[in-house]
Design a protein around this motif. Structure first.
Motif, PDB file in Angstrom:
ATOM      1  N   MET A   1       0.836  -1.181   0.000  1.00 44.80           N
ATOM      2  CA  MET A   1       0.000   0.000   0.000  1.00 44.80           C
ATOM      3  C   MET A   1       0.883   1.248   0.000  1.00 44.80           C
ATOM      4  O   MET A   1       1.909   1.287   0.658  1.00 44.80           O
ATOM      5  CB  MET A   1      -0.909  -0.013   1.223  1.00 44.80           C
ATOM      6  N   ARG A   2       0.488   2.275  -0.728  1.00 44.92           N
ATOM      7  CA  ARG A   2       1.256   3.509  -0.824  1.00 44.92           C
ATOM      8  C   ARG A   2       1.181   4.311   0.463  1.00 44.92           C
ATOM      9  O   ARG A   2       0.159   4.334   1.130  1.00 44.92           O
ATOM     10  CB  ARG A   2       0.740   4.355  -1.977  1.00 44.92           C
ATOM     11  N   GLN A   3       2.255   4.991   0.766  1.00 40.67           N
ATOM     12  CA  GLN A   3       2.310   5.817   1.953  1.00 40.67           C
ATOM     13  C   GLN A   3       1.622   7.148   1.670  1.00 40.67           C
ATOM     14  O   GLN A   3       1.730   7.700   0.573  1.00 40.67           O
ATOM     15  CB  GLN A   3       3.778   6.056   2.340  1.00 40.67           C
ATOM     16  N   ALA A   4       0.886   7.701   2.654  1.00 40.48           N
ATOM     17  CA  ALA A   4       0.193   8.981   2.492  1.00 40.48           C
ATOM     18  C   ALA A   4       1.195  10.095   2.259  1.00 40.48           C
ATOM     19  O   ALA A   4       2.266  10.122   2.851  1.00 40.48           O
ATOM     20  CB  ALA A   4      -0.646   9.276   3.722  1.00 40.48           C
ATOM     21  N   GLN A   5       0.840  11.021   1.362  1.00 35.39           N
ATOM     22  CA  GLN A   5       1.696  12.147   1.037  1.00 35.39           C
ATOM     23  C   GLN A   5       0.868  13.421   1.098  1.00 35.39           C
ATOM     24  O   GLN A   5      -0.316  13.418   0.793  1.00 35.39           O
ATOM     25  CB  GLN A   5       2.257  12.032  -0.375  1.00 35.39           C
ATOM     26  N   THR A   6       1.480  14.523   1.493  1.00 37.04           N
ATOM     27  CA  THR A   6       0.842  15.818   1.431  1.00 37.04           C
ATOM     28  C   THR A   6       1.481  16.586   0.291  1.00 37.04           C
ATOM     29  O   THR A   6       2.694  16.746   0.241  1.00 37.04           O
ATOM     30  CB  THR A   6       1.030  16.602   2.750  1.00 37.04           C
ATOM     31  N   ILE A   7       0.649  17.045  -0.636  1.00 37.06           N
ATOM     32  CA  ILE A   7       1.126  17.758  -1.808  1.00 37.06           C
ATOM     33  C   ILE A   7       0.437  19.111  -1.845  1.00 37.06           C
ATOM     34  O   ILE A   7      -0.787  19.192  -1.757  1.00 37.06           O
ATOM     35  CB  ILE A   7       0.808  16.986  -3.098  1.00 37.06           C
ATOM     36  N   THR A   8       1.209  20.165  -1.953  1.00 33.99           N
ATOM     37  CA  THR A   8       0.643  21.498  -2.064  1.00 33.99           C
ATOM     38  C   THR A   8       0.951  22.039  -3.450  1.00 33.99           C
ATOM     39  O   THR A   8       2.110  22.105  -3.844  1.00 33.99           O
ATOM     40  CB  THR A   8       1.231  22.441  -1.003  1.00 33.99           C
ATOM     41  N   MET A   9      -0.090  22.404  -4.174  1.00 33.65           N
ATOM     42  CA  MET A   9       0.084  22.997  -5.497  1.00 33.65           C
ATOM     43  C   MET A   9      -0.224  24.481  -5.362  1.00 33.65           C
ATOM     44  O   MET A   9      -1.374  24.872  -5.282  1.00 33.65           O
ATOM     45  CB  MET A   9      -0.849  22.343  -6.507  1.00 33.65           C
ATOM     46  N   VAL A  10       0.806  25.283  -5.310  1.00 37.59           N
ATOM     47  CA  VAL A  10       0.634  26.702  -5.076  1.00 37.59           C
ATOM     48  C   VAL A  10      -0.142  27.367  -6.207  1.00 37.59           C
ATOM     49  O   VAL A  10      -1.089  28.095  -5.980  1.00 37.59           O
ATOM     50  CB  VAL A  10       1.997  27.389  -4.878  1.00 37.59           C
ATOM     51  N   ARG A  11       0.231  27.121  -7.443  1.00 36.14           N
ATOM     52  CA  ARG A  11      -0.443  27.781  -8.561  1.00 36.14           C
ATOM     53  C   ARG A  11      -1.642  27.003  -9.067  1.00 36.14           C
ATOM     54  O   ARG A  11      -2.464  27.517  -9.790  1.00 36.14           O
ATOM     55  CB  ARG A  11       0.533  28.053  -9.703  1.00 36.14           C
ATOM     56  N   LEU A  39       1.821  11.007  -7.009  1.00 34.06           N
ATOM     57  CA  LEU A  39       1.072   9.896  -6.411  1.00 34.06           C
ATOM     58  C   LEU A  39       1.439   8.550  -7.016  1.00 34.06           C
ATOM     59  O   LEU A  39       0.887   7.532  -6.631  1.00 34.06           O
ATOM     60  CB  LEU A  39      -0.436  10.138  -6.563  1.00 34.06           C
ATOM     61  N   ASP A  40       2.360   8.554  -7.971  1.00 33.93           N
ATOM     62  CA  ASP A  40       2.798   7.338  -8.654  1.00 33.93           C
ATOM     63  C   ASP A  40       1.603   6.581  -9.240  1.00 33.93           C
ATOM     64  O   ASP A  40       1.485   5.368  -9.107  1.00 33.93           O
ATOM     65  CB  ASP A  40       3.594   6.445  -7.693  1.00 33.93           C
ATOM     66  N   LEU A  41       0.691   7.328  -9.889  1.00 33.29           N
ATOM     67  CA  LEU A  41      -0.488   6.717 -10.497  1.00 33.29           C
ATOM     68  C   LEU A  41      -0.140   6.120 -11.851  1.00 33.29           C
ATOM     69  O   LEU A  41       0.633   6.692 -12.616  1.00 33.29           O
ATOM     70  CB  LEU A  41      -1.590   7.766 -10.674  1.00 33.29           C
ATOM     71  N   LYS A  42      -0.725   4.991 -12.123  1.00 34.31           N
ATOM     72  CA  LYS A  42      -0.535   4.297 -13.398  1.00 34.31           C
ATOM     73  C   LYS A  42      -1.911   4.004 -14.007  1.00 34.31           C
ATOM     74  O   LYS A  42      -2.915   3.965 -13.297  1.00 34.31           O
ATOM     75  CB  LYS A  42       0.208   2.969 -13.198  1.00 34.31           C
ATOM     76  N   GLU A  43      -1.946   3.771 -15.317  1.00 28.29           N
ATOM     77  CA  GLU A  43      -3.195   3.411 -15.987  1.00 28.29           C
ATOM     78  C   GLU A  43      -3.819   2.207 -15.296  1.00 28.29           C
ATOM     79  O   GLU A  43      -3.138   1.231 -14.971  1.00 28.29           O
ATOM     80  CB  GLU A  43      -2.918   3.086 -17.455  1.00 28.29           C
ATOM     81  N   GLY A  44      -5.119   2.296 -15.026  1.00 24.89           N
ATOM     82  CA  GLY A  44      -5.828   1.206 -14.374  1.00 24.89           C
ATOM     83  C   GLY A  44      -5.937   1.356 -12.864  1.00 24.89           C
ATOM     84  O   GLY A  44      -6.706   0.645 -12.227  1.00 24.89           O
ATOM     85  N   ASP A  45      -5.143   2.273 -12.253  1.00 24.43           N
ATOM     86  CA  ASP A  45      -5.244   2.522 -10.814  1.00 24.43           C
ATOM     87  C   ASP A  45      -6.609   3.127 -10.489  1.00 24.43           C
ATOM     88  O   ASP A  45      -7.235   3.776 -11.330  1.00 24.43           O
ATOM     89  CB  ASP A  45      -4.159   3.503 -10.340  1.00 24.43           C
ATOM     90  N   PHE A  58     -15.637  24.280  -0.699  1.00 24.02           N
ATOM     91  CA  PHE A  58     -15.432  22.834  -0.654  1.00 24.02           C
ATOM     92  C   PHE A  58     -14.071  22.522  -1.221  1.00 24.02           C
ATOM     93  O   PHE A  58     -13.592  23.181  -2.146  1.00 24.02           O
ATOM     94  CB  PHE A  58     -16.483  22.082  -1.478  1.00 24.02           C
ATOM     95  N   MET A  59     -13.438  21.496  -0.676  1.00 23.93           N
ATOM     96  CA  MET A  59     -12.157  21.024  -1.193  1.00 23.93           C
ATOM     97  C   MET A  59     -12.369  19.592  -1.673  1.00 23.93           C
ATOM     98  O   MET A  59     -13.101  18.831  -1.067  1.00 23.93           O
ATOM     99  CB  MET A  59     -11.081  21.063  -0.110  1.00 23.93           C
ATOM    100  N   ILE A  60     -11.708  19.254  -2.771  1.00 21.62           N
ATOM    101  CA  ILE A  60     -11.740  17.881  -3.263  1.00 21.62           C
ATOM    102  C   ILE A  60     -10.464  17.193  -2.798  1.00 21.62           C
ATOM    103  O   ILE A  60      -9.377  17.665  -3.062  1.00 21.62           O
ATOM    104  CB  ILE A  60     -11.857  17.822  -4.796  1.00 21.62           C
ATOM    105  N   VAL A  61     -10.644  16.099  -2.087  1.00 23.72           N
ATOM    106  CA  VAL A  61      -9.516  15.313  -1.607  1.00 23.72           C
ATOM    107  C   VAL A  61      -9.471  14.039  -2.445  1.00 23.72           C
ATOM    108  O   VAL A  61     -10.485  13.348  -2.599  1.00 23.72           O
ATOM    109  CB  VAL A  61      -9.677  14.971  -0.104  1.00 23.72           C
ATOM    110  N   VAL A  62      -8.314  13.760  -3.003  1.00 23.91           N
ATOM    111  CA  VAL A  62      -8.144  12.564  -3.835  1.00 23.91           C
ATOM    112  C   VAL A  62      -7.165  11.635  -3.148  1.00 23.91           C
ATOM    113  O   VAL A  62      -6.070  12.053  -2.768  1.00 23.91           O
ATOM    114  CB  VAL A  62      -7.617  12.945  -5.246  1.00 23.91           C
ATOM    115  N   GLU A  63      -7.584  10.388  -2.960  1.00 26.15           N
ATOM    116  CA  GLU A  63      -6.711   9.402  -2.325  1.00 26.15           C
ATOM    117  C   GLU A  63      -6.412   8.285  -3.319  1.00 26.15           C
ATOM    118  O   GLU A  63      -7.320   7.757  -3.944  1.00 26.15           O
ATOM    119  CB  GLU A  63      -7.398   8.792  -1.101  1.00 26.15           C
ATOM    120  N   PRO A  64      -5.121   7.961  -3.468  1.00 23.22           N
ATOM    121  CA  PRO A  64      -4.784   6.842  -4.354  1.00 23.22           C
ATOM    122  C   PRO A  64      -5.155   5.515  -3.727  1.00 23.22           C
ATOM    123  O   PRO A  64      -5.393   5.418  -2.564  1.00 23.22           O
ATOM    124  CB  PRO A  64      -3.265   6.957  -4.518  1.00 23.22           C
TER     125      PRO A  64
END
Length: 64
Positions: A1-11, A39-45, A58-64
């Motif tokens: 299982m992937r480890q949780a990551q916090t990603i901030t996209m400033v722009r 997030l190391d996403l691949k086709e089919g994930d 509202f914020m959209i939270v995406v979890e791999p």
């Protein structure tokens, strides 16, 4: 299982929604390359979309 990551996209990054297919009300978008790399996403994930209230928006939270 992937480890949780916090990603901030400033722009931020903007994508365009398109209709998933003619028989559905679902919409489709593209995951920006920077996010898919982080997030190391691949086709089919699978990803989980969550809508989270935050102050007056509202914020959209995406979890791999």
């Amino acid at each position: 299982m992937r480890q949780a990551q916090t990603i901030t996209m400033v722009r931020g990054e903007r994508t365009t929604l398109t209709k998933a297919n003619d028989k559905s009300y679902s919409l489709r978008t593209t995951v920006p390359k920077g996010i898919s790399n982080q997030l190391d996403l691949k086709e089919g994930d699978s990803i989980i979309w969550k809508l989270v209230p935050s102050e007056n928006k509202f914020m959209i939270v995406v979890e791999p």
